[in-house]
Design a protein around this motif. Sequence first.
Motif, short mmCIF file in Angstrom:
data_model
loop_
_atom_site.label_atom_id
_atom_site.label_comp_id
_atom_site.label_asym_id
_atom_site.label_seq_id
_atom_site.Cartn_x
_atom_site.Cartn_y
_atom_site.Cartn_z
N GLY A 1 0.84 -1.19 0.00
CA GLY A 1 0.00 0.00 0.00
C GLY A 1 0.87 1.23 0.00
N VAL A 2 0.32 2.33 0.49
CA VAL A 2 1.07 3.57 0.57
C VAL A 2 0.98 4.14 1.97
CG1 VAL A 2 0.89 4.23 -1.86
CG2 VAL A 2 -0.88 4.95 -0.27
N GLN A 3 1.99 4.91 2.30
CA GLN A 3 1.99 5.69 3.52
C GLN A 3 2.16 7.14 3.11
OE1 GLN A 3 3.50 3.91 7.19
NE2 GLN A 3 4.84 2.69 5.87
N ALA A 4 1.27 7.98 3.61
CA ALA A 4 1.30 9.40 3.30
C ALA A 4 1.64 10.15 4.58
CB ALA A 4 -0.05 9.85 2.76
N TYR A 5 2.43 11.18 4.42
CA TYR A 5 2.90 11.96 5.57
C TYR A 5 2.49 13.42 5.41
CZ TYR A 5 5.62 7.76 6.30
OH TYR A 5 5.99 6.46 6.50
N SER A 6 2.10 14.02 6.52
CA SER A 6 1.73 15.43 6.51
C SER A 6 2.96 16.28 6.21
CB SER A 6 1.11 15.83 7.85
OG SER A 6 2.05 15.65 8.89
N GLU A 7 2.71 17.52 5.83
CA GLU A 7 3.82 18.43 5.51
C GLU A 7 4.77 18.61 6.67
OE1 GLU A 7 0.55 19.23 5.28
OE2 GLU A 7 0.14 19.95 3.24
N ASP A 8 4.24 18.59 7.89
CA ASP A 8 5.07 18.83 9.08
C ASP A 8 5.41 17.55 9.84
OD1 ASP A 8 2.48 18.34 9.88
OD2 ASP A 8 2.42 19.95 11.38
N TYR A 9 5.38 16.41 9.15
CA TYR A 9 5.66 15.13 9.81
C TYR A 9 7.08 15.12 10.38
CZ TYR A 9 6.06 10.14 10.64
OH TYR A 9 6.25 8.93 11.24
N GLN A 10 7.19 14.68 11.61
CA GLN A 10 8.49 14.58 12.28
C GLN A 10 8.89 13.11 12.38
OE1 GLN A 10 10.35 17.31 13.34
NE2 GLN A 10 8.77 18.42 12.21
N LYS A 11 10.02 12.78 11.80
CA LYS A 11 10.54 11.41 11.86
C LYS A 11 10.72 11.02 13.33
CE LYS A 11 14.13 9.16 9.21
NZ LYS A 11 15.34 9.32 8.44
N PRO A 12 10.14 9.88 13.77
CA PRO A 12 10.18 9.54 15.19
C PRO A 12 11.56 9.12 15.71
CG PRO A 12 9.02 7.85 13.94
CD PRO A 12 9.34 8.95 12.99
N PHE A 13 12.40 8.54 14.87
CA PHE A 13 13.74 8.15 15.29
C PHE A 13 14.61 8.05 14.05
CE2 PHE A 13 10.78 4.59 15.42
CZ PHE A 13 11.30 3.73 14.46
N SER A 14 15.92 8.06 14.23
CA SER A 14 16.85 8.19 13.10
C SER A 14 16.79 7.02 12.11
CB SER A 14 18.28 8.38 13.61
OG SER A 14 18.68 7.23 14.34
N SER A 15 16.48 5.82 12.57
CA SER A 15 16.48 4.68 11.65
C SER A 15 15.10 4.42 11.04
CB SER A 15 16.98 3.42 12.36
OG SER A 15 16.12 3.11 13.43
N PHE A 16 14.15 5.33 11.28
CA PHE A 16 12.80 5.18 10.75
C PHE A 16 12.82 5.17 9.23
CE2 PHE A 16 8.92 7.16 9.08
CZ PHE A 16 7.95 6.35 9.63
N GLU A 17 12.06 4.26 8.63
CA GLU A 17 11.94 4.19 7.18
C GLU A 17 10.53 4.59 6.79
OE1 GLU A 17 13.32 0.60 5.39
OE2 GLU A 17 15.10 0.53 6.65
N TYR A 18 10.41 5.52 5.87
CA TYR A 18 9.10 6.02 5.43
C TYR A 18 8.32 4.94 4.68
CZ TYR A 18 10.57 10.75 6.63
OH TYR A 18 10.97 11.86 7.31
N GLY A 19 9.02 4.12 3.94
CA GLY A 19 8.42 3.08 3.12
C GLY A 19 9.53 2.47 2.27
N ASP A 20 9.16 1.76 1.23
CA ASP A 20 10.17 1.09 0.40
C ASP A 20 10.51 1.89 -0.86
OD1 ASP A 20 10.40 -1.36 1.96
OD2 ASP A 20 8.34 -1.73 1.33
#
Length: 177
Positions: free
Chosen positions: A126-145
């Motif tokens: 599927g897809v993951q959509a992020y708001s304009e002001d989305y803050q990455k929760p931790f440094s190794s976080f991956e948004y998707g593939d």
Amino acid sequence: MTLKVIVIAAVIILAVVIFVGYMAGDYLVARGFLFFGAKDVQQKQVRLLYKTDHQTLLEACREISRMVARGELKPGRYYLSRSRRLPAVSRFPQSILDLAPNYVYIDENNSGRVMLEMHGGFVHFGVQAYSEDYQKPFSSFEYGDKELISGLWYYDDGYIENPEYDKIIEALRPKGR
């Protein structure tokens, strides 16, 4: 032959026929499901990756995030199947309803992340959509593939098992696109 031998032979033959019929039916159902299931997965992947206006989809997901921020929707999972559909789903943007994901997940941490799960079971994508002001929760976080556009990421279990999965995804691209 005695009647007893004939009855025993008939019962054995009947048991063998039932067993063979059961196994053949099970095989055919599984093969049909796997064939048609795989075809359904590919059709959904093509529609999502190559026939969807990604900017419109991203804006639709961001509208859902804004609805949560305004208190019009609660975070959580919203199924789109008729049997499990909540009334709030009718307020989702039409572009999401048209895509017909299995469910829409709105991050419960009020992060602004919205996920559209297109397929479940053994194949998740599927897809993951992020708001304009989305803050990455931790440094190794991956948004998707695979980033489709800035803020909209495709995810797929196929990437977990195959480092060259992009080639499979690219092979689904309709000719001339």
